[in-house]
Design a protein around this motif. Structure first.
Motif, PDB file in Angstrom:
ATOM      1  N   LYS A  76      40.184  29.167  29.940  1.00  0.00           N
ATOM      2  CA  LYS A  76      40.714  28.241  28.936  1.00  0.00           C
ATOM      3  C   LYS A  76      41.918  28.797  28.181  1.00  0.00           C
ATOM      4  N   THR A  77      41.911  30.099  27.897  1.00  0.00           N
ATOM      5  CA  THR A  77      42.908  30.652  26.981  1.00  0.00           C
ATOM      6  C   THR A  77      43.878  31.644  27.601  1.00  0.00           C
ATOM      7  N   LYS A  78      43.484  32.319  28.672  1.00  0.00           N
ATOM      8  CA  LYS A  78      44.261  33.414  29.289  1.00  0.00           C
ATOM      9  C   LYS A  78      44.530  34.541  28.295  1.00  0.00           C
ATOM     10  N   LEU A  79      43.588  34.751  27.379  1.00  0.00           N
ATOM     11  CA  LEU A  79      43.745  35.839  26.411  1.00  0.00           C
ATOM     12  C   LEU A  79      43.609  37.194  27.106  1.00  0.00           C
ATOM     13  N   PRO A  80      44.516  38.122  26.838  1.00  0.00           N
ATOM     14  CA  PRO A  80      44.389  39.467  27.424  1.00  0.00           C
ATOM     15  C   PRO A  80      43.065  40.137  27.065  1.00  0.00           C
ATOM     16  N   SER A  81      42.525  39.838  25.900  1.00  0.00           N
ATOM     17  CA  SER A  81      41.282  40.485  25.464  1.00  0.00           C
ATOM     18  C   SER A  81      40.113  40.152  26.386  1.00  0.00           C
ATOM     19  N   THR A  82      40.162  39.013  27.072  1.00  0.00           N
ATOM     20  CA  THR A  82      39.093  38.693  28.028  1.00  0.00           C
ATOM     21  C   THR A  82      39.120  39.670  29.193  1.00  0.00           C
ATOM     22  N   LEU A  83      40.317  39.975  29.678  1.00  0.00           N
ATOM     23  CA  LEU A  83      40.455  40.916  30.796  1.00  0.00           C
ATOM     24  C   LEU A  83      40.151  42.343  30.347  1.00  0.00           C
ATOM     25  N   GLU A  84      40.456  42.650  29.095  1.00  0.00           N
ATOM     26  CA  GLU A  84      40.137  43.981  28.567  1.00  0.00           C
ATOM     27  C   GLU A  84      38.627  44.192  28.529  1.00  0.00           C
ATOM     28  N   TYR A  85      37.888  43.139  28.179  1.00  0.00           N
ATOM     29  CA  TYR A  85      36.429  43.246  28.203  1.00  0.00           C
ATOM     30  C   TYR A  85      35.935  43.459  29.637  1.00  0.00           C
ATOM     31  N   LEU A  86      36.466  42.691  30.569  1.00  0.00           N
ATOM     32  CA  LEU A  86      36.028  42.820  31.967  1.00  0.00           C
ATOM     33  C   LEU A  86      36.371  44.193  32.526  1.00  0.00           C
ATOM     34  N   ALA A  87      37.501  44.755  32.119  1.00  0.00           N
ATOM     35  CA  ALA A  87      37.864  46.105  32.557  1.00  0.00           C
ATOM     36  C   ALA A  87      36.819  47.109  32.087  1.00  0.00           C
ATOM     37  N   ALA A  88      36.413  46.975  30.835  1.00  0.00           N
ATOM     38  CA  ALA A  88      35.386  47.874  30.296  1.00  0.00           C
ATOM     39  C   ALA A  88      34.063  47.669  31.029  1.00  0.00           C
ATOM     40  N   ALA A  89      33.754  46.429  31.371  1.00  0.00           N
ATOM     41  CA  ALA A  89      32.506  46.128  32.076  1.00  0.00           C
ATOM     42  C   ALA A  89      32.487  46.767  33.467  1.00  0.00           C
ATOM     43  N   VAL A  90      33.613  46.737  34.156  1.00  0.00           N
ATOM     44  CA  VAL A  90      33.698  47.373  35.481  1.00  0.00           C
ATOM     45  C   VAL A  90      33.404  48.862  35.358  1.00  0.00           C
ATOM     46  N   GLU A  91      33.974  49.493  34.337  1.00  0.00           N
ATOM     47  CA  GLU A  91      33.781  50.928  34.148  1.00  0.00           C
ATOM     48  C   GLU A  91      32.332  51.269  33.804  1.00  0.00           C
ATOM     49  N   VAL A  92      31.695  50.425  32.983  1.00  0.00           N
ATOM     50  CA  VAL A  92      30.346  50.725  32.504  1.00  0.00           C
ATOM     51  C   VAL A  92      29.279  50.393  33.538  1.00  0.00           C
ATOM     52  N   PHE A  93      29.393  49.205  34.170  1.00  0.00           N
ATOM     53  CA  PHE A  93      28.292  48.718  34.985  1.00  0.00           C
ATOM     54  C   PHE A  93      28.464  48.874  36.496  1.00  0.00           C
ATOM     55  N   SER A  94      29.697  48.908  36.998  1.00  0.00           N
ATOM     56  CA  SER A  94      29.868  48.921  38.449  1.00  0.00           C
ATOM     57  C   SER A  94      29.297  50.165  39.126  1.00  0.00           C
ATOM     58  N   PRO A  95      29.325  51.358  38.495  1.00  0.00           N
ATOM     59  CA  PRO A  95      28.768  52.520  39.202  1.00  0.00           C
ATOM     60  C   PRO A  95      27.242  52.569  39.212  1.00  0.00           C
ATOM     61  N   VAL A  96      26.570  51.656  38.500  1.00  0.00           N
ATOM     62  CA  VAL A  96      25.126  51.773  38.303  1.00  0.00           C
ATOM     63  C   VAL A  96      24.344  51.606  39.593  1.00  0.00           C
ATOM     64  N   ASN A  97      24.631  50.534  40.357  1.00  0.00           N
ATOM     65  CA  ASN A  97      23.922  50.342  41.623  1.00  0.00           C
ATOM     66  C   ASN A  97      24.759  49.499  42.578  1.00  0.00           C
ATOM     67  N   GLU A  98      24.380  49.521  43.851  1.00  0.00           N
ATOM     68  CA  GLU A  98      25.152  48.861  44.899  1.00  0.00           C
ATOM     69  C   GLU A  98      25.210  47.342  44.713  1.00  0.00           C
ATOM     70  N   ALA A  99      24.174  46.777  44.094  1.00  0.00           N
ATOM     71  CA  ALA A  99      24.141  45.323  43.916  1.00  0.00           C
ATOM     72  C   ALA A  99      25.303  44.834  43.068  1.00  0.00           C
ATOM     73  N   ASN A 100      25.809  45.708  42.190  1.00  0.00           N
ATOM     74  CA  ASN A 100      26.905  45.306  41.321  1.00  0.00           C
ATOM     75  C   ASN A 100      28.213  45.118  42.079  1.00  0.00           C
ATOM     76  N   VAL A 101      28.352  45.759  43.245  1.00  0.00           N
ATOM     77  CA  VAL A 101      29.601  45.666  44.000  1.00  0.00           C
ATOM     78  C   VAL A 101      29.895  44.218  44.365  1.00  0.00           C
ATOM     79  N   SER A 102      28.904  43.524  44.873  1.00  0.00           N
ATOM     80  CA  SER A 102      29.092  42.125  45.262  1.00  0.00           C
ATOM     81  C   SER A 102      29.460  41.254  44.063  1.00  0.00           C
ATOM     82  N   SER A 103      28.781  41.484  42.934  1.00  0.00           N
ATOM     83  CA  SER A 103      29.054  40.692  41.731  1.00  0.00           C
ATOM     84  C   SER A 103      30.475  40.920  41.233  1.00  0.00           C
ATOM     85  N   PHE A 104      30.890  42.198  41.200  1.00  0.00           N
ATOM     86  CA  PHE A 104      32.243  42.488  40.716  1.00  0.00           C
ATOM     87  C   PHE A 104      33.301  42.063  41.740  1.00  0.00           C
TER      88      PHE A 104
END
Length: 340
Positions: A76-104
């Motif tokens: 809706k907004t294309k706010l940079p802060s939305t992508l900044e949150y997703l960047a942090a989420a990739v760093e925090v959650f993607s290494p946790v388990n293989e199932a996250n790879v498909s979601s990300f």
């Protein structure tokens, strides 16, 4: 945000769990009532990001709903802060388990598709440079923490293509150009990064796909970066542009200094030499062919010896930039120092 920051620590021994638990309903209410206000939305996203950084275990049960909210906000907004949150989420959650790879993977494909449509139909990259910055800072996190989701993404080719377009389309705007160049440097120079064993192994398994993109776009990226150094790119971007050129040349020529056969006419040599011969100094004069040849040979020889010679290669490219701007003369003696 301040309270959450100072509550950093185990959620079992600090009041953080209680703070977050009481805060969450209010965040939901604020979004429901003021979600169309971008200033309010930015603040809400900043709080969510702070919680993610300080209490990821508390975010995990709500993460799916939070990501849906963030993705909806981006659409809706294309706010940079939305992508900044997703960047942090990739760093925090993607290494946790293989199932996250498909979601990300799916997340990146959707976000990329939305962005590609936006920059082609609504605003050009130079009109939304902060969105471009945030997007390529996010893709940098993918390289470092979730490379399989990036390289196996159906939009991977388009991600690299957009990065190349933005190198010129953003017209040298510092933050967006730096983020774009740094993404390309990490992607094509991943073997020189300090990655986790898991991330390095993942990239090795899909290195063929990365190499395909390098073969397709390497010449254009090298040309654009060298032209930026020789042309109008701000001096603050010179280190990033030089890093990218070195990463690409190193990948192409290899880093085995003890190789019994030294190839002096790789495609990297051709890319660098052809670009330099087309560059001009600030006075309008072409760079002498002999100088172009010496710079090319010195740069490729430094790259062949690997990352420990990156600083020297960057000094060489900085001297090329200064020469083109009339700030110094590049004599044969000067060039000789880079071949010793």
């Amino acid at each position: 945000q301040t309270i959450i920051r100072f509550c950093d620590g185990s959620t079992h021994t600090s009041p953080l769990g209680e703070v977050v638990g009481s805060l969450w309903p209010y965040l939901d209410k604020v979004v429901q009532q003021c979600g169309n206000n971008e200033s309010v939305l930015n603040e809400v996203l900043a709080i969510h990001k702070q919680i993610l950084s300080n209490a990821s275990d508390l975010v995990a049960p709500r993460f799916s709903d939070t990501v849906k909210f963030v993705v909806d906000a981006f659409e809706k907004t294309k706010l940079p802060s939305t992508l900044e949150y997703l960047a942090a989420a990739v760093e925090v959650f993607s290494p946790v388990n293989e199932a996250n790879v498909s979601s990300f993977n799916q997340l990146l494909a959707h976000i990329s598709s939305v962005l590609f449509t936006y920059v082609r139909t609504v605003k050009r990259p130079d009109e939304c440079t902060q969105v471009i910055r945030a997007y390529f800072e996010m893709t940098q996190r993918y390289v470092l923490f979730c490379p399989l989701a990036l390289v196996n993404c159906p939009e991977f080719h388009n991600v690299v293509t957009l990065a190349l377009e933005c190198l010129t389309a953003c017209k040298g705007e510092r933050e967006s150009t730096r983020a774009t160049v740094n993404f390309l440097t990490q992607l094509f120079g991943w073997r020189s990064l300090r990655l986790s064993t898991k991330a390095a192994g993942a990239l090795e398994s899909v290195s063929g796909k990365v190499d395909e993109q390098l073969a397709q776009h390497g010449e254009a990226i090298t040309r654009t970066c060298l032209r930026g150094l020789a042309g109008d790119s701000p001096q603050m971007l010179w280190p990033s542009l030089s890093d990218c050129v070195f990463a690409i040349v190193t990948t192409v020529v290899g880093s085995n200094a003890n190789s019994p056969v030294v190839e002096e006419n790789t495609v990297a040599h051709q890319w660098v030499y052809s670009t330099l011969t087309a560059c001009h100094t600030v006075s309008g004069k072409a760079i002498p062919p002999q100088t172009c040849q010496q710079v090319t040979t010195s740069l490729c020889n430094l790259a062949r010896q690997g990352p420990k010679f990156k600083s020297k290669a960057k000094m060489l490219l900085t001297d090329v930039a200064k020469m083109c701007k009339g700030e110094m003369e590049m004599s044969a003696e000067t060039l000789l120092t880079y071949s010793l």
